[in-house]
Design a protein around this motif. Structure first.
Motif, PDB file in Angstrom:
ATOM      1  N   VAL A  63       7.855   1.303   8.032  1.00 29.89           N
ATOM      2  CA  VAL A  63       7.925   0.909   6.856  1.00 29.89           C
ATOM      3  C   VAL A  63       7.856   2.068   5.807  1.00 29.89           C
ATOM      4  N   LEU A  64       7.055   3.326   6.166  1.00 32.33           N
ATOM      5  CA  LEU A  64       6.954   4.380   5.483  1.00 32.33           C
ATOM      6  C   LEU A  64       8.370   5.042   5.358  1.00 32.33           C
ATOM      7  N   ALA A  65       9.363   4.991   6.425  1.00 32.24           N
ATOM      8  CA  ALA A  65      10.411   5.590   6.528  1.00 32.24           C
ATOM      9  C   ALA A  65      11.402   4.880   5.716  1.00 32.24           C
ATOM     10  N   VAL A  66      11.247   3.361   5.715  1.00 33.98           N
ATOM     11  CA  VAL A  66      12.158   2.518   4.916  1.00 33.98           C
ATOM     12  C   VAL A  66      11.877   2.891   3.303  1.00 33.98           C
ATOM     13  N   GLU A  67      10.543   3.085   2.883  1.00 34.28           N
ATOM     14  CA  GLU A  67      10.446   3.239   1.533  1.00 34.28           C
ATOM     15  C   GLU A  67      10.683   4.731   0.928  1.00 34.28           C
ATOM     16  N   LEU A  68      10.485   5.758   2.034  1.00 38.21           N
ATOM     17  CA  LEU A  68      10.957   7.015   1.514  1.00 38.21           C
ATOM     18  C   LEU A  68      12.316   7.027   1.511  1.00 38.21           C
ATOM     19  N   ALA A  69      13.084   6.245   2.243  1.00 35.25           N
ATOM     20  CA  ALA A  69      14.730   6.412   2.159  1.00 35.25           C
ATOM     21  C   ALA A  69      15.233   5.747   1.086  1.00 35.25           C
ATOM     22  N   SER A  70      14.561   4.615   0.505  1.00 36.06           N
ATOM     23  CA  SER A  70      15.075   3.586  -0.247  1.00 36.06           C
ATOM     24  C   SER A  70      14.465   3.752  -1.493  1.00 36.06           C
ATOM     25  N   THR A  71      13.235   4.331  -1.765  1.00 38.03           N
ATOM     26  CA  THR A  71      12.632   4.501  -3.119  1.00 38.03           C
ATOM     27  C   THR A  71      12.143   6.033  -3.745  1.00 38.03           C
ATOM     28  N   SER A  72      12.425   7.078  -2.723  1.00 37.54           N
ATOM     29  CA  SER A  72      11.922   8.246  -3.044  1.00 37.54           C
ATOM     30  C   SER A  72      13.015   9.460  -3.070  1.00 37.54           C
ATOM     31  N   ARG A  73      12.896  10.521  -3.673  1.00 40.40           N
ATOM     32  CA  ARG A  73      13.407  11.766  -3.639  1.00 40.40           C
ATOM     33  C   ARG A  73      12.347  12.816  -3.568  1.00 40.40           C
ATOM     34  N   PHE A  74      12.346  13.728  -2.744  1.00 41.80           N
ATOM     35  CA  PHE A  74      11.436  14.668  -2.227  1.00 41.80           C
ATOM     36  C   PHE A  74      11.909  16.002  -1.838  1.00 41.80           C
ATOM     37  N   GLU A  75      11.267  17.081  -2.139  1.00 38.71           N
ATOM     38  CA  GLU A  75      11.737  18.376  -1.651  1.00 38.71           C
ATOM     39  C   GLU A  75      10.572  19.505  -1.347  1.00 38.71           C
ATOM     40  N   LEU A  76      10.944  20.277  -0.470  1.00 42.30           N
ATOM     41  CA  LEU A  76       9.799  20.958   0.003  1.00 42.30           C
ATOM     42  C   LEU A  76       9.599  22.182  -1.356  1.00 42.30           C
ATOM     43  N   ALA A  77       8.143  22.245  -1.341  1.00 48.61           N
ATOM     44  CA  ALA A  77       7.749  23.198  -2.729  1.00 48.61           C
ATOM     45  C   ALA A  77       7.408  24.559  -2.116  1.00 48.61           C
ATOM     46  N   THR A  78       7.626  24.782  -0.975  1.00 58.49           N
ATOM     47  CA  THR A  78       7.324  26.180  -0.563  1.00 58.49           C
ATOM     48  C   THR A  78       8.895  26.767  -0.077  1.00 58.49           C
ATOM     49  N   ARG A  79       8.867  28.024   0.326  1.00 59.95           N
ATOM     50  CA  ARG A  79      10.090  28.767   0.559  1.00 59.95           C
ATOM     51  C   ARG A  79      10.497  28.455   1.956  1.00 59.95           C
ATOM     52  N   THR A  80       9.643  28.234   2.921  1.00 63.09           N
ATOM     53  CA  THR A  80       9.597  27.862   4.385  1.00 63.09           C
ATOM     54  C   THR A  80       8.674  26.762   4.627  1.00 63.09           C
ATOM     55  N   VAL A 131       0.927  -1.168   0.064  1.00 62.72           N
ATOM     56  CA  VAL A 131       0.097  -0.141  -0.234  1.00 62.72           C
ATOM     57  C   VAL A 131       1.056   1.325  -0.039  1.00 62.72           C
ATOM     58  N   ILE A 132       1.784   1.218   0.745  1.00 66.62           N
ATOM     59  CA  ILE A 132       2.736   2.387   0.914  1.00 66.62           C
ATOM     60  C   ILE A 132       3.580   2.571  -0.444  1.00 66.62           C
ATOM     61  N   GLN A 133       3.935   1.403  -1.018  1.00 71.17           N
ATOM     62  CA  GLN A 133       4.739   1.671  -2.346  1.00 71.17           C
ATOM     63  C   GLN A 133       3.861   2.004  -3.363  1.00 71.17           C
ATOM     64  N   ASP A 134       2.844   1.655  -3.481  1.00 73.86           N
ATOM     65  CA  ASP A 134       1.657   1.983  -4.404  1.00 73.86           C
ATOM     66  C   ASP A 134       1.498   3.665  -4.254  1.00 73.86           C
ATOM     67  N   THR A 135       1.539   4.200  -3.065  1.00 73.72           N
ATOM     68  CA  THR A 135       0.964   5.500  -2.804  1.00 73.72           C
ATOM     69  C   THR A 135       2.243   6.315  -3.119  1.00 73.72           C
ATOM     70  N   LEU A 136       3.499   5.822  -2.872  1.00 77.41           N
ATOM     71  CA  LEU A 136       4.688   6.659  -3.064  1.00 77.41           C
ATOM     72  C   LEU A 136       4.742   6.758  -4.603  1.00 77.41           C
ATOM     73  N   ARG A 137       4.736   5.762  -5.328  1.00 74.13           N
ATOM     74  CA  ARG A 137       4.514   5.857  -7.008  1.00 74.13           C
ATOM     75  C   ARG A 137       3.664   6.871  -7.482  1.00 74.13           C
ATOM     76  N   ALA A 138       2.423   6.873  -6.943  1.00 72.71           N
ATOM     77  CA  ALA A 138       1.268   7.741  -7.257  1.00 72.71           C
ATOM     78  C   ALA A 138       1.834   9.209  -6.742  1.00 72.71           C
ATOM     79  N   TRP A 139       2.585   9.329  -5.663  1.00 71.39           N
ATOM     80  CA  TRP A 139       2.877  10.814  -5.505  1.00 71.39           C
ATOM     81  C   TRP A 139       4.103  11.157  -6.317  1.00 71.39           C
ATOM     82  N   SER A 140       4.907  10.226  -6.704  1.00 72.69           N
ATOM     83  CA  SER A 140       5.817  10.667  -7.702  1.00 72.69           C
ATOM     84  C   SER A 140       5.705  10.838  -8.974  1.00 72.69           C
ATOM     85  N   SER A 141       4.305  10.430  -9.537  1.00 73.50           N
ATOM     86  CA  SER A 141       3.863  10.511 -10.915  1.00 73.50           C
ATOM     87  C   SER A 141       2.995  11.786 -10.952  1.00 73.50           C
ATOM     88  N   HIS A 142       2.692  12.248  -9.831  1.00 74.22           N
ATOM     89  CA  HIS A 142       1.967  13.559  -9.856  1.00 74.22           C
ATOM     90  C   HIS A 142       2.728  14.540 -10.065  1.00 74.22           C
TER      91      HIS A 142
END
Length: 437
Positions: free
Chosen positions: A378-395, A89-100
């Motif tokens: 599990v969320l932390a493991v998947e974030l660390a191993s399969t995702s790159r993410f960055e803040l979309a606001t200045r602060t 479920v977490i992997q599917d969700t992170l893929r959806a977030w990344s494809s957005h």
């Protein structure tokens, strides 16, 4: 002298007003907690009302047979069976977030994720995606109005909440009946299976209404607080890239992440997660500094004294988790995000029983705490191993504490897909790679 006298009178009046306000706040808060669980269940439900706790009516008295059921639902064996499904479920969700193509609202998406986990994994419902989306919207309406004052008038929050509950229970009844009719193809027993089976073992055939109420309360328990903690986890990994990199190093050391960057294939296991000491420290620190709820209520069973004040038997008291974490003498630099404070070398939480209690304490501690920690790991493991993410606001956004801790704007973050070397895949590149040649 006249002005001093007026100032004294004004100060006393202000103090009296504050004391009255606090008293009223405690009384109203306790009443709203009572209304909260009353709103989650139908009036025909015969399950016992818990005494000494503002918890869920399903749990009932300590020693009640349902406590034994919940111990099975959150047992080591049950968590082991949930783990592969939670990971998917977490992997599917992170893929959806990344494809957005645009940044996502992390808090809103985390709410969808925890709702989806509760429906798909904890309850084992096979609800079509379109229906699941509609059910989530109705559930949000229910949650938003669950603390409304009990004024049953048209267009009132209370009326909207009751209407949402009725729609929810119709959808849940349909899902339960379909689940009871289709028992083939399952490779694990979910929480609802265990609830039904255990009730039969104790000679208690649960009615459809009791199943609906139990289902709704399990969703309620797994939803808001886990979404809050998930959002806080992502925010802290964004704020502290060194923590994220140290977590990746631990994953590489345990063979979960290849030295080249790509994650190893295969599902996680409980014993593997238990061996990730730094991961455990990260989750503990998130829960220390960003506890989702402020505290809880208890009923005084025996008169006692606290700092010279007598607390009579029968009084309702509120304990503060956040204040406990902020003032506990065992923690150094309490406002600093420092996962290493929980390392074996420092173990700041080992001195004393009640300095660290993100899930409450005593016999009324959160029954689902192990499931919540498993989900966050599990969320932390998947974030660390399969995702790159960055803040979309200045602060980074300001944090609010009501109804649970969360960023005021939900935390706007852009997620990216990764190639085999953990390099970001931009949306246009991803579209080109997925195109049919």
């Amino acid at each position: 002298m006249l002005f001093e006298g007026l100032e004294l009178v004004s100060a006393l009046a202000t103090l009296a007003a504050c004391l009255v306000s606090v008293t009223l706040l405690l009384a109203v808060s306790q009443q709203l907690w009572q209304l909260r669980w009353a709103a989650t269940r139908d009036k025909s439900c015969k399950l016992p009302i818990p005494k000494g706790s503002m918890g869920f009516p399903l749990i009932g008295e300590t020693g009640h047979w349902l406590l034994q059921v919940f111990s099975k639902i959150f047992s080591h064996e049950a968590l082991e069976s949930y783990l592969p499904k939670i990971q998917l479920v977490i992997q599917d969700t992170l893929r959806a977030w990344s494809s957005h193509p645009e940044a996502i609202n992390v808090y809103q998406e985390a709410q969808k994720l925890t709702f989806r986990m509760a429906i798909r994994v904890l309850l084992g419902f096979s609800i079509p995606e379109e229906d699941l989306g509609h059910l989530f919207e109705v559930y949000q309406q229910f949650v938003e109005n669950v603390f409304s004052l009990p004024v049953d008038l048209p267009f009132s929050g209370y009326r909207r909440g009751i209407q949402a509950r009725q729609i929810l229970q119709k959808g849940l009844e349909k899902a339960i009946r379909e689940k009871l009719q289709c028992t083939q193809g399952k490779d694990y027993s979910d929480a609802l299976d265990l609830l039904i089976e255990s009730s039969k073992e104790h000679g208690k055939e649960m009615t459809m209404q009791e199943l609906k109420d139990g289902t709704l309360e399990l969703i309620f328990a797994a939803y808001a607080t886990t979404a809050s903690a998930s959002t806080s986890l992502i925010m802290q990994l964004l704020k502290h890239p060194a923590v994220l990199e140290k977590l990746r190093e631990e994953l590489r050391a345990h063979g979960i992440l290849h030295s080249g960057g790509c994650p190893c294939e295969g599902t996680l296991r409980l014993d593997t997660l238990s061996g990730l000491r730094y991961l455990d420290c990260v989750i503990k620190e998130v829960m220390r500094l960003f506890t989702p709820i402020s505290g809880g209520y208890r009923t005084v069973l025996q008169t006692f004294e606290l700092d010279g004040f007598q607390i009579p038997k029968g009084w309702s008291v509120m304990y503060s988790i956040r204040d406990t974490h902020d003032t506990a003498p065992v923690f150094k630099d309490v406002s600093v995000f420092d996962p290493d404070r929980f390392s074996q070398a420092r173990s700041e939480d080992k001195d004393g029983r009640f300095h660290y209690l993100p899930f409450g304490g005593g016999v009324r501690t959160c029954l689902g705490k192990h499931l919540a920690k498993l989900f966050l790991k599990v969320l932390a493991v998947e974030l660390a191993s399969t995702s790159r993410f960055e803040l979309a606001t200045r602060t980074f956004p300001r944090i609010t504490l009501v109804p649970v801790l969360h960023p005021v704007d939900g935390l706007s973050v852009k997620f990216f897909g990764l190639d085999s070397n953990q390099n970001k895949i931009l949306p246009e590149t991803e579209a080109m790679l997925s195109a049919t040649v």
